[in-house]
Design a protein around this motif. Structure first.
Motif, PDB file in Angstrom:
ATOM      1  N   ILE A 160     -19.917 -31.883   5.033  1.00 39.30           N
ATOM      2  CA  ILE A 160     -19.909 -32.085   6.487  1.00 39.30           C
ATOM      3  C   ILE A 160     -18.534 -31.860   7.089  1.00 39.30           C
ATOM      4  O   ILE A 160     -18.397 -31.279   8.171  1.00 39.30           O
ATOM      5  CB  ILE A 160     -20.424 -33.506   6.818  1.00 39.30           C
ATOM      6  CG1 ILE A 160     -21.897 -33.637   6.409  1.00 39.30           C
ATOM      7  CG2 ILE A 160     -20.245 -33.822   8.306  1.00 39.30           C
ATOM      8  CD1 ILE A 160     -22.420 -35.064   6.452  1.00 39.30           C
ATOM      9  N   GLU A 161     -17.497 -32.261   6.379  1.00 40.63           N
ATOM     10  CA  GLU A 161     -16.150 -32.261   6.952  1.00 40.63           C
ATOM     11  C   GLU A 161     -15.309 -31.054   6.562  1.00 40.63           C
ATOM     12  O   GLU A 161     -14.275 -30.804   7.178  1.00 40.63           O
ATOM     13  CB  GLU A 161     -15.419 -33.543   6.535  1.00 40.63           C
ATOM     14  CG  GLU A 161     -16.089 -34.810   7.062  1.00 40.63           C
ATOM     15  CD  GLU A 161     -15.439 -36.080   6.537  1.00 40.63           C
ATOM     16  OE1 GLU A 161     -14.441 -35.964   5.779  1.00 40.63           O
ATOM     17  OE2 GLU A 161     -15.928 -37.169   6.876  1.00 40.63           O
ATOM     18  N   ASN A 162     -15.727 -30.321   5.536  1.00 38.68           N
ATOM     19  CA  ASN A 162     -14.929 -29.186   5.070  1.00 38.68           C
ATOM     20  C   ASN A 162     -15.606 -27.882   5.501  1.00 38.68           C
ATOM     21  O   ASN A 162     -16.624 -27.480   4.942  1.00 38.68           O
ATOM     22  CB  ASN A 162     -14.802 -29.233   3.540  1.00 38.68           C
ATOM     23  CG  ASN A 162     -13.905 -28.127   2.993  1.00 38.68           C
ATOM     24  OD1 ASN A 162     -13.675 -27.110   3.632  1.00 38.68           O
ATOM     25  ND2 ASN A 162     -13.404 -28.329   1.778  1.00 38.68           N
ATOM     26  N   PRO A 163     -15.045 -27.171   6.494  1.00 42.13           N
ATOM     27  CA  PRO A 163     -15.703 -25.960   7.001  1.00 42.13           C
ATOM     28  C   PRO A 163     -15.797 -24.836   5.970  1.00 42.13           C
ATOM     29  O   PRO A 163     -16.726 -24.025   6.018  1.00 42.13           O
ATOM     30  CB  PRO A 163     -14.827 -25.550   8.190  1.00 42.13           C
ATOM     31  CG  PRO A 163     -13.507 -26.223   7.957  1.00 42.13           C
ATOM     32  CD  PRO A 163     -13.804 -27.487   7.234  1.00 42.13           C
ATOM     33  N   PHE A 175     -21.246 -22.585   0.993  1.00 44.44           N
ATOM     34  CA  PHE A 175     -22.498 -23.173   0.530  1.00 44.44           C
ATOM     35  C   PHE A 175     -23.690 -22.668   1.335  1.00 44.44           C
ATOM     36  O   PHE A 175     -24.730 -22.316   0.772  1.00 44.44           O
ATOM     37  CB  PHE A 175     -22.403 -24.692   0.608  1.00 44.44           C
ATOM     38  CG  PHE A 175     -23.419 -25.408  -0.222  1.00 44.44           C
ATOM     39  CD1 PHE A 175     -23.339 -25.397  -1.603  1.00 44.44           C
ATOM     40  CD2 PHE A 175     -24.460 -26.100   0.368  1.00 44.44           C
ATOM     41  CE1 PHE A 175     -24.274 -26.064  -2.384  1.00 44.44           C
ATOM     42  CE2 PHE A 175     -25.404 -26.774  -0.396  1.00 44.44           C
ATOM     43  CZ  PHE A 175     -25.309 -26.746  -1.780  1.00 44.44           C
ATOM     44  N   ASP A 176     -23.542 -22.618   2.649  1.00 37.02           N
ATOM     45  CA  ASP A 176     -24.634 -22.129   3.494  1.00 37.02           C
ATOM     46  C   ASP A 176     -24.969 -20.680   3.176  1.00 37.02           C
ATOM     47  O   ASP A 176     -26.148 -20.281   3.186  1.00 37.02           O
ATOM     48  CB  ASP A 176     -24.264 -22.262   4.974  1.00 37.02           C
ATOM     49  CG  ASP A 176     -24.300 -23.705   5.453  1.00 37.02           C
ATOM     50  OD1 ASP A 176     -24.756 -24.572   4.689  1.00 37.02           O
ATOM     51  OD2 ASP A 176     -23.855 -23.967   6.584  1.00 37.02           O
ATOM     52  N   ALA A 210     -29.788 -30.365  -1.425  1.00 40.03           N
ATOM     53  CA  ALA A 210     -30.139 -31.335  -0.385  1.00 40.03           C
ATOM     54  C   ALA A 210     -29.159 -32.501  -0.376  1.00 40.03           C
ATOM     55  O   ALA A 210     -28.705 -32.945   0.686  1.00 40.03           O
ATOM     56  CB  ALA A 210     -31.569 -31.830  -0.602  1.00 40.03           C
ATOM     57  N   LYS A 211     -28.828 -33.002  -1.560  1.00 38.70           N
ATOM     58  CA  LYS A 211     -27.859 -34.103  -1.652  1.00 38.70           C
ATOM     59  C   LYS A 211     -26.470 -33.638  -1.256  1.00 38.70           C
ATOM     60  O   LYS A 211     -25.721 -34.363  -0.585  1.00 38.70           O
ATOM     61  CB  LYS A 211     -27.852 -34.673  -3.069  1.00 38.70           C
ATOM     62  CG  LYS A 211     -29.122 -35.423  -3.444  1.00 38.70           C
ATOM     63  CD  LYS A 211     -29.014 -36.000  -4.851  1.00 38.70           C
ATOM     64  CE  LYS A 211     -30.274 -36.764  -5.230  1.00 38.70           C
ATOM     65  NZ  LYS A 211     -30.198 -37.315  -6.618  1.00 38.70           N
ATOM     66  N   ALA A 212     -26.104 -32.432  -1.669  1.00 43.86           N
ATOM     67  CA  ALA A 212     -24.770 -31.917  -1.353  1.00 43.86           C
ATOM     68  C   ALA A 212     -24.549 -31.810   0.150  1.00 43.86           C
ATOM     69  O   ALA A 212     -23.456 -32.091   0.656  1.00 43.86           O
ATOM     70  CB  ALA A 212     -24.576 -30.555  -2.017  1.00 43.86           C
TER      71      ALA A 212
END
Length: 449
Positions: free
Chosen positions: A397-400, A406-407, A388-390
């Motif tokens: 957010i900025e690194n696709p 991660f997703d 959640a924090k990550a």
């Protein structure tokens, strides 16, 4: 502080793993490096998550397996990104070694092999990376002559090696060892590779025997599908527990009693068959686009579609599609690539990475905390204990690439837990497991971030 590394799956944890940890502490610890007591060594293990390299689900979830490792000598357990954990030896090794390399403080890592001596393994890795000999030319020639890729690769390497044992390329752990060494070359890593000879049972041995049995043999005992279909029958449950007692001498006592406790609570080990219904649905839904999934190529997509819709069991699909061209492992991985959504475009990105943007913590003890402190001093990799924090960080957010990896970790894990807790839905009342279940938080109040 000298830090040793291990790459493992612990699927499940057994006496061979305990021996490996003990030997790693002795070899990579002070006895080998700093000539003091080996108890001064710190040990980090990189493991697969809820889906594993052989293609399919782990029989026990990743947090339980991490705890088993922690209870038997490991100090810090990290999860390699799931994109790598479920694939071929080459890709699995890439994700595992990159995870260790990202820490920037692991002095050496130790792995098992059937050969048990590092020099020949290094020689094979160097040849296959083009450092010596003319491997690529030989490989192309062998493929053009119609050899399956695995055979073509073996013969191309053998051509430039002297006195290589006839079974050198047959052992699963030898193959993984060579891939680990290839990855060290690719990354120009300073980690020192060390190998120990595998004890007794072969990696794919299917029979439980004495103190050392393969994970394959232990899984065969634990997966009692015909009994699971009658979980409400007390006699069947007793019979199940009686039958699994055959593994009692093959795993540490704490592991054995933990498995017994889980099964008594109707937390049954998972296997491929548990996901066959979902795989069948995914195959039918994605008819016409199956070729977009990783390794599902050259007409295999049509064979999978035709076979899956009429086969009664997962293993029947594998048996029917297995051939000289397609191994059982490849078929299993293809089916789970479809289930989990592993696409070509994403794997192209994952395969070409040389640096991971994050590492994920599954479990740690006090020495593990010391390792984490060291990592944060010497490495710029994100250390994630709270997803959640990550997901609130600029890095995510900025690194696709970070977001993609991660997703997928979280999504594949969630698919697993839907099945793992199918008889215990109350375990999911707090939300998705990855967001709240970190082993160390069971014993402490403070977060590790």
């Amino acid at each position: 502080m000298k830090i040793g590394g291990i790459i493992a799956e612990y699927n499940p944890f057994h006496n061979g793993h305990e021996y490996h940890i003990m030997q790693t502490r002795n070899i990579t610890g002070a006895d080998y490096v700093i000539k003091e007591k080996s108890s001064c060594s710190h040990l980090v293990a990189v493991t697969s998550g809820n889906f594993v390299q052989r293609g399919g689900p782990a029989i026990v979830d990743k947090y339980t397996r991490a705890k088993m490792a922690l209870d038997n000598g490991v100090d810090l357990v990290l999860e390699m990104p799931a994109y790598y954990a479920t694939q071929t030896a080459e890709i699995f090794s890439r994700g595992a070694v990159m995870t260790l390399e990202a820490l920037n403080c692991v002095d050496s890592f130790c792995f098992g092999s059937e050969h048990g001596e590092i020099d020949k393994l290094k020689e094979a890795a160097a040849i296959s990376m083009g450092i010596s000999g003319d491997y690529e030319v030989s490989l192309r020639k062998n493929i053009e002559e119609g050899m399956p890729f695995a055979v073509a690769r073996e013969m191309a390497v053998r051509e430039y090696m002297d006195e290589v044992p006839s079974d050198f390329f047959k052992g699963s752990n030898n193959i993984l060892a060579i891939e680990y060494l290839r990855e060290l070359i690719r990354l120009d890593s300073k980690m020192e590779p060390i190998t120990i000879r595998r004890m007794s049972a072969g990696h794919n041995s299917r029979e439980v025997s004495g103190d050392i049995s393969s994970a394959t043999a232990i899984r065969k005992v634990l997966n009692g599908l015909e009994l699971r279909e009658n979980v409400m029958n007390t006699k069947d449950k007793r019979d199940f527990l009686r039958k699994i007692s055959i593994i009692e001498n093959s795993v540490p006592k704490t592991i054995y009693f933990e498995l017994i406790d889980m099964i008594s609570k109707e937390m049954y080990p998972l296997d491929n068959e548990d996901f066959f219904s979902e795989i069948r649905t995914c195959v039918i839904r994605n008819e016409g686009t199956l070729h977009n999934y990783f390794e599902v190529k050259e007409g295999l997509e049509n064979s999978i579609r035709k076979t899956v819709v009429r086969a009664p069991r997962f293993d029947d699909v594998v048996a029917e599609l297995r051939s000289k061209r397609y191994t059982s492992s490849k078929i299993r991985r293809c089916l789970f690539n479809i289930l989990l959504g592993v696409k070509d475009r994403d794997m192209d990105i994952a395969k070409n990475l040389k640096q991971l943007p994050y590492v994920r913590v599954l479990a740690l003890n006090d020495k593990g905390r010391e390792i984490l402190k060291k990592i944060k001093e010497v490495s710029d990799v994100d250390v994630v204990s709270s997803p959640a924090k990550a997901k609130l960080t600029d890095s995510y957010i900025e690194n696709p690439v970070y977001k993609m990896l991660f997703d997928f970790d979280l999504r594949s894990s969630s698919i697993y837990y839907q099945k793992y807790y199918s008889n215990h839905r109350e375990q999911l009342e707090n939300g998705e497991v990855d967001y709240f279940n970190l082993i160390t938080r069971l014993e402490q109040k403070n977060d590790i971030d």
